[in-house]
Design an enzyme around this catalytic site. Structure first.
Site, short mmCIF file in Angstrom:
data_model
loop_
_atom_site.label_atom_id
_atom_site.label_comp_id
_atom_site.label_asym_id
_atom_site.label_seq_id
_atom_site.Cartn_x
_atom_site.Cartn_y
_atom_site.Cartn_z
N THR A 34 4.98 -1.40 7.15
CA THR A 34 5.60 -0.10 7.39
C THR A 34 6.29 0.40 6.13
OG1 THR A 34 5.94 -0.68 9.71
CG2 THR A 34 7.20 1.18 8.86
N ASP A 225 -1.71 3.96 10.47
CA ASP A 225 -1.07 2.67 10.74
C ASP A 225 -1.78 1.99 11.92
OD1 ASP A 225 0.72 0.60 10.55
OD2 ASP A 225 2.37 1.65 11.56
N GLU A 226 -1.69 0.66 11.99
CA GLU A 226 -2.28 -0.12 13.09
C GLU A 226 -3.75 0.27 13.33
OE1 GLU A 226 -0.60 -2.49 14.12
OE2 GLU A 226 1.53 -2.04 14.32
N GLN A 256 -4.05 -8.98 14.86
CA GLN A 256 -3.16 -8.40 15.86
C GLN A 256 -3.86 -7.31 16.68
OE1 GLN A 256 1.10 -7.93 14.77
NE2 GLN A 256 0.46 -8.40 12.69
#
Length: 774
Positions: A34, A225-226, A256
């Protein structure tokens, strides 16, 4: 610039300074991804990139807010407001409102949440006269959602014989008709569900080349992100928008990826380098969160997966204690062990409740944990239970408000037209629904023209319908000049909602009134917060969109000194010093429903990896030899995932080799008596910790940590003199925090407070409910 770049290690610095071209940042758990994403945006802006040309997509509103705050600290609040930053759904809801007319929608279209969508699906099934035991509305809506995320529209469904045959085989041949009616009803109501926010964005970008070109030129730099959690629909949107300039940066961790059940496609991150030319790949492998034992244990687990990207996560942190594995006889005993262990750790290390979390694979496992924590008088908070905005009384108020913004909203109208009771029964509603279909109008439009339509409704009921329309229109008139707090206060009085709730003098009735009060408090906070947002006025439509796009964790409010209980899926992105992962048993974790293929089993293993890497200092794994499942006590055995952890990182406080199969037949019946163990024994290298009775001194210390208010003075309206930087305060919503700065005078006086959970917030003192604490 050097100040914030000095926060980075060399591996983090490289992707931050890479300005042009496609790039992927493979970020291990706790590696500061992040920070990299945030500082890369700040760096781009300092290099002259206009913030209006930057699109940053996150998976929670909370993450977006935190990132924007960090960016504002570097480049200034004014410029940071120009960024397009938020979740996929919030960003593309904003885009769709700007372009809604091209798709035939009003710009103020309603966003249906899952409850609204399920209620509409249920109504359609009932109206079609279908068997509700065969056409289960939740399953039907889930299939509609899945098709939309796979970009299978109604037209595409009816063109695919295989899909129709599959539904026929499942004894639901009318599924296509339900899907078609559902889509038409949403369109007529001027509503989009969550899946539409992505589906309609794809439609917009594909059907209208000029719109695609417009946003390609707008979003010259895209950051995601992600990325491992993106589904096919999200992937196509990002691919289309980034195609022209290809300045795309994706950040994620394949280890993840745990949302396949929501449609997330791990191949999006695995195959990223095939989608773009000359992709730069960076790896963040240093974990700043956890001890060496936890990091190395997690590495030894994920090593068993065959489908993964190459990386070696490491940490410079100390070794820390080993992971404790403890066996219990039952789930009730498991709960007692966890509660006792939390109590002991609090006593021995002077810790608050918020230092602990309990993670489980399924929500049903929380019961035993809750019982044990209550008996120990340990306060806790369940994440993922019934969230505030899903409570009936809150939904009732929100439905009135949704009608104010969009009177075509069919689900909102059905919910409140006769609540509180005003003599408009189901028979009347059925006639209105038929009339709306007959005239191809919304129900509200039919009621507006009740004297001109041919519907068999008596005169007294028509008067009640006219009064209802007049009331909603009076709310609409007020909405033009009032903020959401002022409007809602008027709505709950005029609609008699509050009067209705006050009739119930029970504890539940009182609780409902308190929830309405808290909704108003939240609206006040929202209005105050919106004063810092460009072009915002704290209006009703702004609030409704914020609520519709919020998640459980985004709406976290209240006392923060509590043990956190949640499913592993909800724990992603969080971290806790002391962590308990319970129910480590075969068929529970890994789930018995997720072991049919290697892909499913690997996702379960990634889920365990995510769970373990939430721990900062100490992790506990517990399993039982028996557990209640569907009301029956069944035998259980340890999860295979425990065996997959390298022994050097684990301490077994109870031996695993005591679990043996108890034969029902005498072994002498057979030629070769078989007395082998069901499982191979595993070495043990620890003894159970002693559970000592706490001393009087320890009890006194623990009592000080209980979340009992120690407030000595409340801040009155127009509070001027006593509040100073450095003081500790308590806020009903945000919890405990330290006053950092005071600014403004009189009614505009504000306090900047750094809360222990939630970070820095600026509160207007004439509204804020603050208490000074010792």
């Amino acid at each position: 610039m050097e100040d914030y770049l000095s926060q980075l290690n060399e591996a983090q610095r490289l992707p931050v300074l890479q300005k042009e071209g496609p790039m992927i940042v493979i970020a291990g758990a706790g590696s500061g991804k992040t920070r990299v994403l945030t500082l890369r945006i700040a760096y781009l802006m300092q290099q002259g990139v206009d913030p209006f040309n930057i699109l940053s997509l996150t998976f929670t509103n909370k993450a977006a807010r935190e990132m924007k705050k960090r960016i504002a600290d570097i480049v200034g609040v004014s410029e940071s407001k120009n960024l397009w930053m938020g979740t996929f759904h919030s960003v593309f809801a904003r885009l769709l409102r700007m372009e809604a007319d091209k798709l035939g929608y009003p710009s103020n279209f309603t966003i249906y949440d899952s409850q609204d969508s399920q209620r509409l699906t249920s109504a359609i099934i009932k109206e079609m006269g279908l068997d509700k035991d065969v056409y289960k509305y939740k399953q039907i809506f889930s299939r509609i959602s899945s098709l939309k995320n796979s970009l299978i529209t109604v037209r595409a469904y009816f063109a695919d014989a295989d899909l129709q045959e599959a539904d026929a085989m499942a004894r639901r041949p009318r599924f296509g008709d339900i899907y078609k009616e559902y889509v038409e009803r949403c369109f007529k109501a001027g509503a989009m569900d969550f899946d539409d926010l992505l589906l309609k964005t794809n439609e917009l970008l594909n059907r209208f080349p000029d719109v695609l070109a417009k946003y390609q030129n707008r979003f010259q730099y895209i950051l995601v992100d992600e990325y491992q959690d993106t589904n096919h629909s999200q992937y196509l949107i990002v691919k289309a928008l980034s195609d022209k300039f290809q300045n795309i940066c994706v950040v994620g961790d394949d280890a993840q990826s745990i949302y396949a059940f929501r449609g997330a496609n791990i191949n999006n991150i695995l195959n990223f380098q095939r989608d773009y030319d000359d992709v730069k790949a960076y790896r963040l492998e240093q974990n700043y969160r956890s001890t060496k034992n936890i990091v190395e244990a997690a590495n030894s687990i994920i090593e068993h997966n065959k489908t993964k990207l190459d990386k070696v996560v490491w940490t410079a942190n100390n070794d820390g204690p080993k992971i404790i594995v403890h066996r219990l006889m039952s789930d009730a005993e498991e709960g007692r062990y966890v509660a006792s262990s939390i109590w002991e750790n609090k006593m021995n290390h002077q810790l608050g409740n918020d230092q602990f979390a309990i993670l489980y694979r399924t929500n049903a496992q929380s019961r035993a944990m809750e019982d044990a924590l209550r008996k120990r008088d340990i306060p806790y908070r369940i994440y993922g239970g019934l969230s505030f905005y899903q409570r009936k009384e809150v939904k009732d108020v929100l439905s009135y408000l949704r009608l104010v913004v969009n009177p075509k909203d069919e689900e909102a109208l059905k919910r409140v037209i006769n609540y509180p009771a005003r003599g408009i029964g189901q028979t009347t509603m059925d006639k209105l629904i038929v009339g709306a279909k007959q005239y191809d109008r919304s129900i509200f439009e039919v009621i507006e023209n009740i004297d001109r339509v041919d519907i068999n409704i008596n005169g007294a009921t028509k008067t009640k319908l006219r009064n209802f329309v007049t009331m909603i229109k009076s709310f609409q008139a007020l909405e033009e000049t009032q903020n959401v707090f002022e409007l809602t206060e008027y709505v709950i009085k005029k609609s008699a909602l509050l009067t209705e709730l006050k009739k119930d003098g029970t504890q539940e009735g009182i609780s409902r009134i308190e929830n309405i009060e808290e909704l108003l408090n939240g609206m006040r906070d929202f209005v105050e917060g919106q004063k810092e947002v460009a072009d915002a006025r704290g209006s009703l439509s702004e609030f409704l969109e914020d609520v519709a796009l919020a998640t459980d964790l985004d709406n976290d409010t209240g006392d923060t000194d509590r043990v956190s209980l949640m499913t592993i899926h909800l724990s992603k992105g969080l971290e806790f010093p002391y962590l308990y992962i319970v129910g480590m048993e075969e068929d529970l974790f890994p789930s018995g429903m997720s072991m049919n293929t290697r892909e499913e089993l690997e996702e379960e293993r990634r889920l365990f990896y995510v769970a373990l890497t939430r721990a900062e200092h100490q992790a506990y794994l517990t399993y039982t030899l028996s557990r209640y499942r569907w009301g029956k006590l069944v035998d259980a055995e340890p999860s295979r995932f425990i065996n997959e952890i390298d022994d050097q990182y684990v301490e077994y406080t109870t031996p695993m080799d005591d679990y043996k199969y108890k034969p029902l037949l005498d072994a002498d019946l057979w030629d070769e008596p078989d007395k082998s163990k069901l499982r191979q024994s595993k070495p043990r290298n620890g003894t159970p910790p002693s559970v000592n009775k706490p001393s009087e001194e320890q009890i006194r210390k623990l009592r000080k940590m209980r979340p009992v208010s120690t407030a000595t003075n409340s801040t009155p309206a127009g509070f001027e003199g006593d509040l100073q930087p450095g003081m500790m305060v308590e806020h009903a919503r945000f919890g405990r925090g330290e006053v950092v700065n005071i600014e403004g005078v009189g009614g505009e006086k504000k306090a900047e407070i750094r809360f222990q959970v939630g970070g820095l917030k600026k509160l207007l003192l004439r509204f804020a409910k603050l208490e000074l604490v010792e």
